[in-house]
Write a protein that holds these residues in place. Structure first.
Motif, PDB file in Angstrom:
ATOM      1  N   LEU A 350       0.823  -1.212   0.000  1.00  0.00           N
ATOM      2  CA  LEU A 350       0.000   0.000   0.000  1.00  0.00           C
ATOM      3  C   LEU A 350       0.855   1.260   0.000  1.00  0.00           C
ATOM      4  CD1 LEU A 350      -2.704  -1.018   2.654  1.00  0.00           C
ATOM      5  CD2 LEU A 350      -2.993  -0.920   0.178  1.00  0.00           C
ATOM      6  N   PHE A 351       2.134   1.117   0.364  1.00  0.00           N
ATOM      7  CA  PHE A 351       3.043   2.268   0.464  1.00  0.00           C
ATOM      8  C   PHE A 351       4.310   2.025  -0.359  1.00  0.00           C
ATOM      9  CE2 PHE A 351       0.575   1.642   4.314  1.00  0.00           C
ATOM     10  CZ  PHE A 351      -0.053   2.863   4.473  1.00  0.00           C
ATOM     11  N   ALA A 352       4.177   1.243  -1.450  1.00  0.00           N
ATOM     12  CA  ALA A 352       5.343   0.780  -2.200  1.00  0.00           C
ATOM     13  C   ALA A 352       6.061   1.894  -2.947  1.00  0.00           C
ATOM     14  CB  ALA A 352       4.919  -0.320  -3.179  1.00  0.00           C
ATOM     15  N   THR A 353       5.358   2.923  -3.334  1.00  0.00           N
ATOM     16  CA  THR A 353       5.963   4.053  -4.054  1.00  0.00           C
ATOM     17  C   THR A 353       5.569   5.343  -3.337  1.00  0.00           C
ATOM     18  OG1 THR A 353       4.066   4.415  -5.524  1.00  0.00           O
ATOM     19  CG2 THR A 353       5.704   2.770  -6.214  1.00  0.00           C
ATOM     20  N   PRO A 354       6.301   6.427  -3.566  1.00  0.00           N
ATOM     21  CA  PRO A 354       5.926   7.696  -2.919  1.00  0.00           C
ATOM     22  C   PRO A 354       4.489   8.108  -3.226  1.00  0.00           C
ATOM     23  CG  PRO A 354       8.137   7.866  -3.841  1.00  0.00           C
ATOM     24  CD  PRO A 354       7.592   6.549  -4.291  1.00  0.00           C
ATOM     25  N   ARG A 355       4.068   7.927  -4.469  1.00  0.00           N
ATOM     26  CA  ARG A 355       2.701   8.300  -4.846  1.00  0.00           C
ATOM     27  C   ARG A 355       1.682   7.438  -4.112  1.00  0.00           C
ATOM     28  NH1 ARG A 355      -0.513   6.203  -9.016  1.00  0.00           N
ATOM     29  NH2 ARG A 355      -2.056   7.602  -9.920  1.00  0.00           N
ATOM     30  N   LEU A 356       1.951   6.115  -4.049  1.00  0.00           N
ATOM     31  CA  LEU A 356       1.045   5.216  -3.338  1.00  0.00           C
ATOM     32  C   LEU A 356       1.022   5.523  -1.844  1.00  0.00           C
ATOM     33  CD1 LEU A 356       1.471   1.628  -4.852  1.00  0.00           C
ATOM     34  CD2 LEU A 356      -0.642   2.919  -4.596  1.00  0.00           C
ATOM     35  N   ALA A 357       2.197   5.789  -1.288  1.00  0.00           N
ATOM     36  CA  ALA A 357       2.271   6.082   0.144  1.00  0.00           C
ATOM     37  C   ALA A 357       1.458   7.319   0.489  1.00  0.00           C
ATOM     38  CB  ALA A 357       3.728   6.261   0.562  1.00  0.00           C
ATOM     39  N   TYR A 358       1.598   8.360  -0.325  1.00  0.00           N
ATOM     40  CA  TYR A 358       0.850   9.599  -0.092  1.00  0.00           C
ATOM     41  C   TYR A 358      -0.645   9.360  -0.257  1.00  0.00           C
ATOM     42  CZ  TYR A 358      -0.967  14.313  -0.877  1.00  0.00           C
ATOM     43  OH  TYR A 358      -1.713  15.469  -0.815  1.00  0.00           O
ATOM     44  N   SER A 359      -1.012   8.659  -1.329  1.00  0.00           N
ATOM     45  CA  SER A 359      -2.423   8.396  -1.612  1.00  0.00           C
ATOM     46  C   SER A 359      -3.052   7.537  -0.526  1.00  0.00           C
ATOM     47  CB  SER A 359      -2.560   7.716  -2.972  1.00  0.00           C
ATOM     48  OG  SER A 359      -3.900   7.365  -3.220  1.00  0.00           O
ATOM     49  N   SER A 360      -2.392   6.432  -0.172  1.00  0.00           N
ATOM     50  CA  SER A 360      -2.934   5.526   0.851  1.00  0.00           C
ATOM     51  C   SER A 360      -3.011   6.212   2.201  1.00  0.00           C
ATOM     52  CB  SER A 360      -2.066   4.261   0.953  1.00  0.00           C
ATOM     53  OG  SER A 360      -2.065   3.545  -0.264  1.00  0.00           O
ATOM     54  N   GLY A 361      -1.944   6.931   2.565  1.00  0.00           N
ATOM     55  CA  GLY A 361      -1.937   7.607   3.859  1.00  0.00           C
ATOM     56  C   GLY A 361      -3.030   8.654   3.966  1.00  0.00           C
ATOM     57  N   LEU A 362      -3.237   9.413   2.884  1.00  0.00           N
ATOM     58  CA  LEU A 362      -4.238  10.484   2.933  1.00  0.00           C
ATOM     59  C   LEU A 362      -5.654   9.920   2.980  1.00  0.00           C
ATOM     60  CD1 LEU A 362      -4.758  13.474   3.000  1.00  0.00           C
ATOM     61  CD2 LEU A 362      -4.655  13.526   0.491  1.00  0.00           C
ATOM     62  N   ILE A 363      -5.930   8.867   2.201  1.00  0.00           N
ATOM     63  CA  ILE A 363      -7.290   8.323   2.206  1.00  0.00           C
ATOM     64  C   ILE A 363      -7.603   7.648   3.534  1.00  0.00           C
ATOM     65  CG2 ILE A 363      -6.768   6.049   1.227  1.00  0.00           C
ATOM     66  CD1 ILE A 363      -9.793   8.261   0.351  1.00  0.00           C
TER      67      ILE A 363
END
Length: 549
Positions: A350-363
């Motif tokens: 869920l946090f594998a890339t910076p974009r995914l980490a930001y997206s998952s963390g924010l949602i």
């Protein structure tokens, strides 16, 4: 020679044009797989599977699933509203805590179960499939709902409410994920429309509780004052205060009935995307063909189509005796592998890339914030309406529950608006969700200034309209941004965050000085809604027009 000139020469060559196009397509798929943090083989297969689902079209299969998935959303809100509606009547029960003390901790018990259920069912559906959770959650909530109606004391009541929560907690993360995985890409807005069932659950819960509480509730004005024939003082007990019990009996029986409908009238297949994710490709193909048959469509998907799509991305060093485009596990291997995923791989994914980490963390943050804001107001709406109606001189149980029903009905309109706006490219998911959330806060702020019964009812109803709208978009948006191998885990994290913060609502209501006034929790809820709505604009992914992986 420029890139444009090179492309033109290759266009004239014919075969080489196709090769260049394939190379570009392969590169784009690899880049997307890296961006999403998933394996290229799986992404290649899902692309083919999405095309096959689109080929099957939107038909009878999806509409049946819309109804049976709706049962879960219906159940989720009906139990959340049940505790809010009947809590004042439960507080009147002899030897139970009164409303000014710890009776609101019954909501705490329900949320404990919801946290456990959301986490357990959400994560395990990525391990053992969607079907077990799909078939079990309604039955569990129904059986324990019936038992709650017979609770002899407050401690037992709280324990049984937690058991209801464990069952119903899996409905939103599992049912939404499963429904999405059967939808053609251009019809994913139906996941937002699924929230219509959530609003209907609130309406039905309100009406059932109103009927029983109006007829089978004790007269609190006589408690401790009226002397009965046997010389004892009048009190609210099982002889005159069974309305809340009958409500739970009815709701529990309804859940068992809906569970039976799911299994025998609307039986479902395992998600084909889940089957792909664990290497059971032939079963995924079989499911697609059953969808096509029920929809009256033709489907050209074969197992060879999937293998051909995956072959360019297979490991050339794999054992030649095995199908290099597929991975199969024994039952124990699946369990062992899945436990590893739950503990690390799926979560890290869920946090594998910076974009995914930001997206998952924010949602996840957004789910958590709304998980606190929504129950601060709605979990105690029955008592809030009783207090405000009394302040405006409109007393009586009918006044309270008619107001409750009005706002529940208005929520249905919010779900319909959400389904329309999420497909409009000018608004999309993010902007619609942010607008609806901010508007919820604005009208709750206005509610604190209401002076008359009409103003109270109108503002509560309008706020409910916007609340159902933003929840409809939110619960459709999150499954879309998580790819299939981690969709259940991602949804589980979101749902768990939503429920964990919801635990603080009864604590605030019981122990906070602001919670002792009708408007205190409303103001806090309104402020959180506005702030969270603004943060939604920072989400990096817009899913309108994009088929979910």
């Amino acid at each position: 020679m420029s890139a444009i000139d090179h492309e033109k020469v290759l266009d004239d060559a014919g075969v080489e044009t196709e090769k260049i196009a394939d190379d570009r397509s392969d590169q784009m798929l690899l880049e997307k797989a890296e961006l999403e943090g998933i394996k290229p083989i799986f992404l290649a297969k899902v692309k083919v599977l999405n095309e096959a689902i689109a080929e099957c079209g939107l038909g009878r299969y999806q509409w049946e699933l819309f109804f049976s998935a709706g049962f879960g959303w219906f159940a989720d809100n009906i139990w959340l509203q049940a505790i809010a509606i009947v809590m004042p009547a439960i507080a009147n029960q002899h030897n139970f805590p009164d409303y000014t003390s710890n009776i609101r901790m019954a909501t705490f018990g329900l949320y404990c179960g919801l946290i456990a259920g959301a986490t357990f069912w959400g994560m395990t559906c990525d391990v053992i499939g969607r079907r077990l959770a799909w078939n079990a959650t309604l039955f569990l909530s129904g059986i324990f709902g019936i038992a709650t109606g017979a609770a002899p004391n407050f401690v037992t009541l709280c324990a049984l409410l937690a058991c209801i929560g464990f069952g119903v907690g899996g409905n939103l993360p599992v049912d939404g994920a499963l429904f999405l995985e059967f939808l053609p890409g251009k019809h994913q807005y139906l996941l937002t429309l699924l929230s219509l069932w959530w609003a209907i659950g609130q309406v039905v819960g309100s009406l059932i509780a109103w009927v029983f509480l109006a007829k089978y509730s004790c007269d609190t004005t006589l408690v401790g004052k009226l002397v009965l024939q046997d010389g004892s003082l009048y009190q609210c007990d099982n002889s005159n205060n069974n309305g809340w019990r009958y409500t739970y009996y009815t709701l529990g029986s309804m859940m068992v009935f809906l569970g039976i409908l799911r299994i025998f009238i609307f039986p479902m297949d395992e998600s084909p995307k889940f089957l792909l994710s664990i290497g059971r490709d032939q079963e995924a193909v079989d499911v697609i063909h059953r969808i096509a048959k029920k929809n009256g469509a033709n489907c050209t998907l074969t197992i060879q189509t999937l293998r051909d799509a995956a072959a360019p991305y297979a490991d050339p060093n794999a054992n030649p005796e095995q199908d290099i485009t597929q991975t199969k596990f024994s039952t124990w291997g699946l369990i062992r592998n899945s436990l590893d995923e739950v503990s690390g791989e799926n979560i890290k994914g869920l946090f594998a890339t910076p974009r995914l980490a930001y997206s998952s963390g924010l949602i996840i943050f957004i789910y958590g914030a709304l998980g606190l804001a929504y129950p601060l107001f709605n979990a105690f709406l029955g008592s809030y309406l009783s207090s405000r109606e009394a302040d405006t001189g409109n007393t009586g149980i009918d006044a309270t529950y008619s107001a409750y029903t009005y706002q529940a009905v208005c929520g249905v309109g919010g779900s319909l608006l959400a389904a329309v706006m999420v497909q409009w490219s000018r608004t999309g998911r993010k902007f619609s969700m942010a607008l609806f959330t901010i508007m919820s806060g604005v009208f709750l702020f206005a509610l604190t200034q209401a002076k008359t019964s009409i103003q109270v009812n109108a503002l509560v109803s309008i706020a409910s309209f916007w609340e159902n709208a933003f929840y409809g978009v939110l619960y459709g948006y999150a499954p879309e941004i998580f790819p299939t191998p981690r969709r259940g885990t991602g949804d589980a994290f979101c749902a768990a965050a939503n429920r964990i913060t919801g635990l603080f609502a009864p604590i605030i209501a019981v122990y906070s000085n602001a919670g002792k006034t009708p408007n205190g929790p409303v103001l806090a809820s309104a402020a959180i809604f506005v702030f969270t709505g603004l943060t939604m604009l920072g989400l990096p992914i817009e899913t309108v027009g994009v088929t979910a992986l």
